[in-house]
Design a protein around this motif. Sequence first.
Motif, mmCIF file in Angstrom:
data_model
loop_
_atom_site.group_PDB
_atom_site.id
_atom_site.type_symbol
_atom_site.label_atom_id
_atom_site.label_comp_id
_atom_site.label_asym_id
_atom_site.label_seq_id
_atom_site.Cartn_x
_atom_site.Cartn_y
_atom_site.Cartn_z
ATOM 1 N N PHE A 147 -42.293 -102.003 15.638
ATOM 2 C CA PHE A 147 -42.868 -101.500 14.386
ATOM 3 C C PHE A 147 -43.173 -100.009 14.528
ATOM 4 C CE2 PHE A 147 -45.940 -101.091 10.969
ATOM 5 C CZ PHE A 147 -45.623 -102.075 10.049
ATOM 6 N N ASP A 191 -47.250 -106.635 18.107
ATOM 7 C CA ASP A 191 -48.634 -106.514 17.593
ATOM 8 C C ASP A 191 -49.653 -106.531 18.732
ATOM 9 O OD1 ASP A 191 -47.447 -106.494 15.127
ATOM 10 O OD2 ASP A 191 -48.630 -108.133 14.283
ATOM 11 N N PHE A 202 -51.801 -101.155 18.740
ATOM 12 C CA PHE A 202 -50.388 -101.132 18.341
ATOM 13 C C PHE A 202 -50.266 -100.381 17.022
ATOM 14 C CE2 PHE A 202 -50.628 -104.792 15.245
ATOM 15 C CZ PHE A 202 -51.891 -105.262 15.557
ATOM 16 N N ASN A 203 -49.084 -100.263 16.452
ATOM 17 C CA ASN A 203 -48.824 -99.644 15.143
ATOM 18 C C ASN A 203 -49.712 -98.419 14.923
ATOM 19 O OD1 ASN A 203 -47.348 -101.951 15.109
ATOM 20 N ND2 ASN A 203 -48.218 -102.806 13.251
ATOM 21 N N TYR A 242 -55.733 -100.653 8.861
ATOM 22 C CA TYR A 242 -54.706 -100.866 9.884
ATOM 23 C C TYR A 242 -53.445 -100.060 9.614
ATOM 24 C CZ TYR A 242 -52.623 -104.712 6.946
ATOM 25 O OH TYR A 242 -52.058 -105.472 5.957
ATOM 26 N N ASP A 243 -52.582 -100.015 10.603
ATOM 27 C CA ASP A 243 -51.264 -99.371 10.552
ATOM 28 C C ASP A 243 -51.325 -97.928 10.025
ATOM 29 O OD1 ASP A 243 -50.530 -101.833 11.450
ATOM 30 O OD2 ASP A 243 -49.206 -102.328 9.780
ATOM 31 N N ARG A 252 -54.464 -98.052 15.806
ATOM 32 C CA ARG A 252 -54.920 -99.358 15.314
ATOM 33 C C ARG A 252 -55.364 -100.181 16.515
ATOM 34 N NH1 ARG A 252 -51.836 -104.283 12.070
ATOM 35 N NH2 ARG A 252 -53.409 -105.847 12.593
ATOM 36 N N VAL A 271 -48.056 -111.352 18.252
ATOM 37 C CA VAL A 271 -47.028 -111.704 17.263
ATOM 38 C C VAL A 271 -45.671 -111.396 17.898
ATOM 39 C CG1 VAL A 271 -46.145 -111.338 14.938
ATOM 40 C CG2 VAL A 271 -48.603 -111.135 15.360
ATOM 41 N N TYR A 300 -39.136 -108.267 13.464
ATOM 42 C CA TYR A 300 -39.200 -106.878 12.992
ATOM 43 C C TYR A 300 -38.376 -105.968 13.895
ATOM 44 C CZ TYR A 300 -43.255 -107.871 9.957
ATOM 45 O OH TYR A 300 -44.103 -108.334 8.984
ATOM 46 N N VAL A 307 -41.734 -108.214 17.495
ATOM 47 C CA VAL A 307 -42.047 -107.122 16.569
ATOM 48 C C VAL A 307 -41.828 -105.768 17.245
ATOM 49 C CG1 VAL A 307 -43.772 -106.019 15.092
ATOM 50 C CG2 VAL A 307 -43.804 -108.513 15.381
ATOM 51 N N LYS A 364 -37.484 -107.905 4.157
ATOM 52 C CA LYS A 364 -38.302 -106.803 3.658
ATOM 53 C C LYS A 364 -38.092 -105.597 4.554
ATOM 54 C CE LYS A 364 -42.455 -108.659 5.898
ATOM 55 N NZ LYS A 364 -43.905 -108.869 5.792
ATOM 56 N N ARG A 374 -48.543 -101.720 1.222
ATOM 57 C CA ARG A 374 -48.628 -101.431 2.660
ATOM 58 C C ARG A 374 -47.632 -100.325 3.011
ATOM 59 N NH1 ARG A 374 -48.683 -107.287 2.817
ATOM 60 N NH2 ARG A 374 -50.616 -108.082 3.697
HETATM 61 C C1 BMA Z 1 -47.218 -106.756 8.924
HETATM 62 C C2 BMA Z 1 -48.426 -105.912 9.321
HETATM 63 C C3 BMA Z 1 -48.145 -105.196 10.606
HETATM 64 C C4 BMA Z 1 -47.629 -106.150 11.657
HETATM 65 C C5 BMA Z 1 -46.504 -106.989 11.128
HETATM 66 C C6 BMA Z 1 -46.017 -108.030 12.109
HETATM 67 O O1 BMA Z 1 -47.467 -107.479 7.763
HETATM 68 O O2 BMA Z 1 -49.550 -106.766 9.481
HETATM 69 O O3 BMA Z 1 -49.337 -104.639 11.054
HETATM 70 O O4 BMA Z 1 -47.157 -105.424 12.760
HETATM 71 O O5 BMA Z 1 -46.894 -107.646 9.960
HETATM 72 O O6 BMA Z 1 -47.004 -108.975 12.373
#
Ligand code: BMA
Length: 321
Positions: free
Chosen positions: A280, A299, A40-41, A100-101, A56, A275, A239, A278, A209, A147
């Motif tokens: 993303f 995720d 993902f991401n 990651y990401d 990722r 998760v 998200y 989401v 955020k 991040r």
């Molecule tokens: C964020 C990161 C991302 C993730 C998101 C939702 O903090 O960890 O990689 O997609 O949370 O879990």
Amino acid sequence: MAINNFPWENRPDNCKDVMWRSSQNPIIGRYATAISNSIFNSAVVPFGDGYAGVFRCDDKAVRMNIFVGFSHDGINWAISDTPIKFEPGNTDMIHSDYKYDPRVTWIDDRYWITWCNGYNGPTIGIGYTFDFKTFYQCENAFLPFNRNGVLFPKKIDGRFAMLSRPSDNGHTPFGDIFISYSPDMKYWGEHRCVMKVAPFEESAWQCLKIGAGSIPILTDEGWLMFYHGVIATCNGYRYSMGAAILDRDDPSKVLWRTRDYILAPAAPYELAGDVPNVVFPCAAITEGNRVAVYYGAADTTVCMAFGHIDEIIQFIKTHSL
Ligand code: BMA
């Protein structure tokens, strides 16, 4: 130049939204590599006569790392079973507890990669490659914790520019988007706040955020950037994806940003996964007026959404904060 194999689907007849999901979602399943628990991401760029990407993949020990992949059509991907191994770039200090990401973009003469790098907590790692075979790692851009480091695809006033989101060491319950500049990809400064969270009365999906998503796309109106916004619900974070237009010459200035989200978790693969809830975005590729966004879903998997750039700009202006 027209790309023959640009991944694209026309808007479905019954769809009234500004962007629409691929009917092939998720285009990359969680077990697409021999070792993956989830993919993902991830980030994708045109490369050769097809596409390359940095993915990722969390493995079955749920260790986070980034992997190279290739595709002829942007949809069907062959992703490596072994993580990218970096050579020293502009430093010997290439320590990394996890990665990651990722995001990827071409600037000047090479592909630059940024990711969330584990170095005494999450911060922004930087690397580059010329060929997606040999990879070089550079100094981290910032101190922990940070991040969502997203480079602009060209220098601004002769300097590299990067968006990022200062954070903490956990599931950060705050976060605004900043911009920083560098003459050399090593030393970063002139940090400026670009965009803050929205008041929850006005745009609740982005009230906790926000973080930069795809590499900004230069349009006649300025830089088009997809970003994620988060709300804390009684059942955890949710998200969604919005978009903003930043000033072409001074991208710390937001010209417009969406009040209404552009894509929020609604499809089954966005609502359920490791998760839940989401969407993303980490990459966007364009061909003329067409844009294809790659986003992580729950995720767990990689998905795509499509849109017309002029309609998205119009949407941002008419549904702006
Ligand atoms: C964020 C990161 C991302 C993730 C998101 C939702 O903090 O960890 O990689 O997609 O949370 O879990």
